[in-house]
Design a protein around this motif. Structure first.
Motif, PDB file in Angstrom:
ATOM      1  N   ALA A 256    -134.471  -7.785 -44.809  1.00  0.00           N
ATOM      2  CA  ALA A 256    -135.208  -8.686 -44.115  1.00  0.00           C
ATOM      3  C   ALA A 256    -135.344  -8.996 -42.614  1.00  0.00           C
ATOM      4  O   ALA A 256    -135.917  -8.235 -41.666  1.00  0.00           O
ATOM      5  N   HIS A 257    -133.621  -9.057 -42.692  1.00  0.00           N
ATOM      6  CA  HIS A 257    -132.763  -8.647 -41.245  1.00  0.00           C
ATOM      7  C   HIS A 257    -133.818  -7.569 -40.567  1.00  0.00           C
ATOM      8  O   HIS A 257    -133.974  -7.372 -39.174  1.00  0.00           O
ATOM      9  N   GLN A 258    -133.496  -6.396 -40.878  1.00  0.00           N
ATOM     10  CA  GLN A 258    -133.982  -5.432 -40.033  1.00  0.00           C
ATOM     11  C   GLN A 258    -135.479  -5.056 -39.802  1.00  0.00           C
ATOM     12  O   GLN A 258    -135.711  -5.132 -38.253  1.00  0.00           O
ATOM     13  N   GLU A 259    -135.869  -6.101 -40.257  1.00  0.00           N
ATOM     14  CA  GLU A 259    -137.701  -5.951 -39.937  1.00  0.00           C
ATOM     15  C   GLU A 259    -137.612  -7.418 -38.884  1.00  0.00           C
ATOM     16  O   GLU A 259    -138.348  -6.715 -37.509  1.00  0.00           O
ATOM     17  N   VAL A 260    -137.039  -8.043 -39.473  1.00  0.00           N
ATOM     18  CA  VAL A 260    -137.300  -9.106 -38.096  1.00  0.00           C
ATOM     19  C   VAL A 260    -136.530  -8.826 -36.500  1.00  0.00           C
ATOM     20  O   VAL A 260    -137.085  -8.518 -35.277  1.00  0.00           O
ATOM     21  N   GLU A 261    -135.314  -8.379 -37.025  1.00  0.00           N
ATOM     22  CA  GLU A 261    -134.135  -7.749 -35.725  1.00  0.00           C
ATOM     23  C   GLU A 261    -134.613  -6.878 -34.527  1.00  0.00           C
ATOM     24  O   GLU A 261    -134.917  -6.879 -33.667  1.00  0.00           O
ATOM     25  N   GLY A 262    -136.285  -5.372 -35.423  1.00  0.00           N
ATOM     26  CA  GLY A 262    -136.613  -4.516 -34.927  1.00  0.00           C
ATOM     27  C   GLY A 262    -137.555  -5.141 -34.082  1.00  0.00           C
ATOM     28  O   GLY A 262    -138.167  -4.096 -33.016  1.00  0.00           O
ATOM     29  N   LEU A 263    -138.217  -6.393 -34.235  1.00  0.00           N
ATOM     30  CA  LEU A 263    -138.669  -6.787 -33.086  1.00  0.00           C
ATOM     31  C   LEU A 263    -139.039  -7.613 -31.804  1.00  0.00           C
ATOM     32  O   LEU A 263    -138.114  -8.257 -31.222  1.00  0.00           O
ATOM     33  N   PRO A 264    -140.128  -7.206 -31.017  1.00  0.00           N
ATOM     34  CA  PRO A 264    -139.808  -7.330 -29.878  1.00  0.00           C
ATOM     35  C   PRO A 264    -139.818  -9.234 -29.704  1.00  0.00           C
ATOM     36  O   PRO A 264    -140.319  -9.123 -30.511  1.00  0.00           O
ATOM     37  N   HIS A 266    -142.150 -11.637 -27.985  1.00  0.00           N
ATOM     38  CA  HIS A 266    -143.193 -11.591 -28.108  1.00  0.00           C
ATOM     39  C   HIS A 266    -144.110 -11.615 -29.029  1.00  0.00           C
ATOM     40  O   HIS A 266    -144.431 -12.600 -29.902  1.00  0.00           O
ATOM     41  N   GLU A 267    -143.797 -10.252 -30.203  1.00  0.00           N
ATOM     42  CA  GLU A 267    -143.888 -10.306 -31.725  1.00  0.00           C
ATOM     43  C   GLU A 267    -143.631 -10.969 -32.233  1.00  0.00           C
ATOM     44  O   GLU A 267    -144.390 -11.830 -33.352  1.00  0.00           O
ATOM     45  N   GLN A 268    -142.011 -11.268 -32.354  1.00  0.00           N
ATOM     46  CA  GLN A 268    -141.498 -12.545 -33.370  1.00  0.00           C
ATOM     47  C   GLN A 268    -142.469 -13.966 -32.556  1.00  0.00           C
ATOM     48  O   GLN A 268    -142.423 -14.942 -34.123  1.00  0.00           O
ATOM     49  N   VAL A 269    -142.574 -13.677 -31.597  1.00  0.00           N
ATOM     50  CA  VAL A 269    -143.446 -15.689 -31.259  1.00  0.00           C
ATOM     51  C   VAL A 269    -144.775 -15.524 -32.075  1.00  0.00           C
ATOM     52  O   VAL A 269    -145.284 -16.728 -32.804  1.00  0.00           O
ATOM     53  N   GLY A 270    -145.506 -14.836 -32.146  1.00  0.00           N
ATOM     54  CA  GLY A 270    -146.728 -14.670 -32.429  1.00  0.00           C
ATOM     55  C   GLY A 270    -146.183 -14.748 -34.333  1.00  0.00           C
ATOM     56  O   GLY A 270    -147.530 -15.612 -34.818  1.00  0.00           O
ATOM     57  N   ARG A 271    -145.274 -13.864 -34.400  1.00  0.00           N
ATOM     58  CA  ARG A 271    -145.536 -13.943 -36.376  1.00  0.00           C
ATOM     59  C   ARG A 271    -145.170 -15.772 -36.305  1.00  0.00           C
ATOM     60  O   ARG A 271    -145.897 -16.418 -37.772  1.00  0.00           O
ATOM     61  N   SER A 289    -136.746 -21.782 -23.948  1.00  0.00           N
ATOM     62  CA  SER A 289    -137.337 -22.280 -23.821  1.00  0.00           C
ATOM     63  C   SER A 289    -139.374 -22.571 -23.519  1.00  0.00           C
ATOM     64  O   SER A 289    -139.710 -21.413 -23.913  1.00  0.00           O
ATOM     65  N   GLU A 290    -139.788 -24.305 -23.239  1.00  0.00           N
ATOM     66  CA  GLU A 290    -140.728 -23.693 -23.860  1.00  0.00           C
ATOM     67  C   GLU A 290    -142.254 -22.980 -22.808  1.00  0.00           C
ATOM     68  O   GLU A 290    -143.090 -22.640 -23.212  1.00  0.00           O
ATOM     69  N   ARG A 291    -141.153 -23.043 -21.676  1.00  0.00           N
ATOM     70  CA  ARG A 291    -142.037 -22.297 -20.256  1.00  0.00           C
ATOM     71  C   ARG A 291    -142.008 -20.707 -20.745  1.00  0.00           C
ATOM     72  O   ARG A 291    -143.000 -20.104 -21.066  1.00  0.00           O
ATOM     73  N   THR A 292    -140.599 -20.116 -21.603  1.00  0.00           N
ATOM     74  CA  THR A 292    -140.992 -19.069 -21.551  1.00  0.00           C
ATOM     75  C   THR A 292    -141.937 -18.916 -23.279  1.00  0.00           C
ATOM     76  O   THR A 292    -142.389 -17.752 -23.122  1.00  0.00           O
ATOM     77  N   VAL A 293    -141.431 -19.212 -24.047  1.00  0.00           N
ATOM     78  CA  VAL A 293    -142.468 -18.965 -25.551  1.00  0.00           C
ATOM     79  C   VAL A 293    -143.936 -19.202 -24.609  1.00  0.00           C
ATOM     80  O   VAL A 293    -144.811 -18.344 -25.148  1.00  0.00           O
ATOM     81  N   ALA A 294    -144.282 -19.983 -24.155  1.00  0.00           N
ATOM     82  CA  ALA A 294    -145.833 -19.754 -23.372  1.00  0.00           C
ATOM     83  C   ALA A 294    -145.818 -19.066 -22.693  1.00  0.00           C
ATOM     84  O   ALA A 294    -146.925 -18.652 -22.703  1.00  0.00           O
ATOM     85  N   GLY A 295    -144.881 -18.395 -22.096  1.00  0.00           N
ATOM     86  CA  GLY A 295    -145.054 -17.009 -21.185  1.00  0.00           C
ATOM     87  C   GLY A 295    -145.918 -15.532 -22.363  1.00  0.00           C
ATOM     88  O   GLY A 295    -146.576 -14.935 -22.163  1.00  0.00           O
ATOM     89  N   HIS A 296    -144.515 -15.894 -23.150  1.00  0.00           N
ATOM     90  CA  HIS A 296    -145.449 -14.863 -24.338  1.00  0.00           C
ATOM     91  C   HIS A 296    -146.809 -14.828 -24.838  1.00  0.00           C
ATOM     92  O   HIS A 296    -147.326 -14.044 -25.701  1.00  0.00           O
ATOM     93  N   ILE A 297    -146.509 -16.347 -25.216  1.00  0.00           N
ATOM     94  CA  ILE A 297    -148.084 -16.608 -25.922  1.00  0.00           C
ATOM     95  C   ILE A 297    -149.089 -15.984 -24.769  1.00  0.00           C
ATOM     96  O   ILE A 297    -150.716 -15.409 -25.497  1.00  0.00           O
ATOM     97  N   SER A 298    -148.882 -15.909 -23.333  1.00  0.00           N
ATOM     98  CA  SER A 298    -150.604 -15.583 -23.097  1.00  0.00           C
ATOM     99  C   SER A 298    -150.364 -14.553 -22.485  1.00  0.00           C
ATOM    100  O   SER A 298    -151.603 -13.854 -22.747  1.00  0.00           O
ATOM    101  N   ARG A 299    -148.941 -13.734 -22.774  1.00  0.00           N
ATOM    102  CA  ARG A 299    -149.158 -12.367 -23.107  1.00  0.00           C
ATOM    103  C   ARG A 299    -149.955 -11.848 -24.151  1.00  0.00           C
ATOM    104  O   ARG A 299    -150.804 -10.848 -24.880  1.00  0.00           O
ATOM    105  N   LEU A 300    -149.531 -12.208 -24.978  1.00  0.00           N
ATOM    106  CA  LEU A 300    -150.137 -12.550 -26.770  1.00  0.00           C
ATOM    107  C   LEU A 300    -151.687 -12.610 -26.320  1.00  0.00           C
ATOM    108  O   LEU A 300    -152.328 -11.596 -27.214  1.00  0.00           O
ATOM    109  N   ARG A 301    -152.093 -13.554 -26.076  1.00  0.00           N
ATOM    110  CA  ARG A 301    -154.204 -13.693 -26.015  1.00  0.00           C
ATOM    111  C   ARG A 301    -154.422 -12.259 -24.671  1.00  0.00           C
ATOM    112  O   ARG A 301    -155.388 -12.168 -25.259  1.00  0.00           O
TER     113      ARG A 301
END
Length: 325
Positions: A256-264, A266-271, A289-301
């Motif tokens: 499980a550590h290998q699976e999570v560690e290898g994710l970008p 923004h993919e971790q945010v998506g999970r 920061s919430e601003r950083t997370v918001a940026g990753h969410i925007s990219r995912l959208r």
């Protein structure tokens, strides 16, 4: 049991939407129905009455016979489990009563259960008890491991404790498997010999040291803790832990550590978003920061062409699920 049935069967609104989709030939575009009631659409997908096709973002109605068989099996299994628990309860209470009657009572009963309301004092006392523990630690921790800033210190204590012949068993909730710091921590202590399982049922935070002292929350917000030394109560809590442990799922934390560690990132945010976590909670989990997370969410959208957070979470969830074949 009535609550179980109500939670397993489609509601009137869900049945109505399903029938409306049938009237349109059994296949509609996701955008056409998601705007009406996204919660109802998600429930139909969870029940298996609808299937999402990623290639054209459409929804197809599924034959209710197949869904009915699965739900019926789940209800039978849940009913059997509840009956078994009901049968165990008289025996459990009888054993508890015998243990209580056979234990000499202390004159000063206040020392058997102590309530502590200060967070720092709670932590200090737990660390003291851990230092005195020699044989076994049992821990039920809803959500996952302790805050990340304490991981290294905890790993060092775990290493010393196990090296001296002790044993540690811990139970987490399923969400811990998608929290990178917790997965990384669990992988490291598992290599040392700690055993950690995951239980999908609700359970209460609990620590038991050498089957002598138990610590558990004394308030809903965990701001107060009860330190319990009454042998009968501790024995009862050990029994609760053992039953949860038997029902819990074994996890290969290294994989499980290998699976999570290898994710970008923004993919971790998506999970985490697919789990239903809020932007603020995700920021706290990942140390961003919430601003950083918001940026990753925007990219995912943009990547998933999702107009709303609900659509994004749902599509991320669908992307993680194994495809049928």
């Amino acid at each position: 049991m009535n609550e179980l049935v109500a939670g397993s069967l489609p509601s009137a609104a869900e049945r109505a939407l399903y029938q409306a989709i049938l009237e349109q030939g059994g296949r509609v575009m996701f955008r056409e129905v998601a705007g009406q009631d996204a919660t109802v659409v998600l429930r139909l997908l969870e029940l298996g009455l609808l299937v999402h096709h990623t290639e054209d973002a459409s929804l197809t109605a599924v034959n209710p016979r197949a869904v009915s068989e699965r739900i019926s099996a789940e209800l039978r299994s849940a009913g059997t489990r509840m009956l078994v628990q009901a049968e165990e309860m008289p025996t459990l209470l009888e054993e508890l009563t015998r243990a209580y009657d056979a234990t000499p009572r202390r004159v000063d009963r206040s020392s058997e259960v102590q309530h502590v309301d200060d967070f720092l004092e709670i932590r200090h006392r737990i660390l003291q008890i851990e230092a005195e523990c020699r044989e076994e630690t049992l821990a039920a921790q809803p959500g996952g491991a302790r805050p990340a800033e304490h991981f290294e210190q905890s790993i060092a204590r775990t290493r010393d404790f196990l090296a001296n012949g002790g044993s540690i068993r811990t139970i987490y909730q399923p969400g811990a498997r998608l929290d990178e710091p917790t997965v990384r921590y669990a992988a490291r202590v598992s290599e040392l010999g700690e055993r950690i399982r995951v239980l999908s049922e609700p359970f209460t935070r609990l620590f038991v040291f050498d089957r002598r002292v138990a610590v558990m929350p004394a308030s809903a917000d965990n701001s107060s803790a009860a330190f319990i030394e009454d042998p009968a109560v501790v024995s009862f809590l050990v029994g609760v832990f053992e039953r949860d442990w038997e029902r819990a799922e074994r996890v290969q934390w290294g994989s499980a550590h290998q699976e999570v560690e290898g994710l970008p990132v923004h993919e971790q945010v998506g999970r985490l978003l697919a789990q239903g976590l809020t932007q603020r909670t995700i920021a706290g989990r990942m140390g961003l920061s919430e601003r950083t997370v918001a940026g990753h969410i925007s990219r995912l959208r943009e990547l998933y062409d999702a107009e709303t957070l609900f659509q994004l979470g749902w599509q991320m969830r669908g992307a993680e699920a194994p495809s049928g074949g």
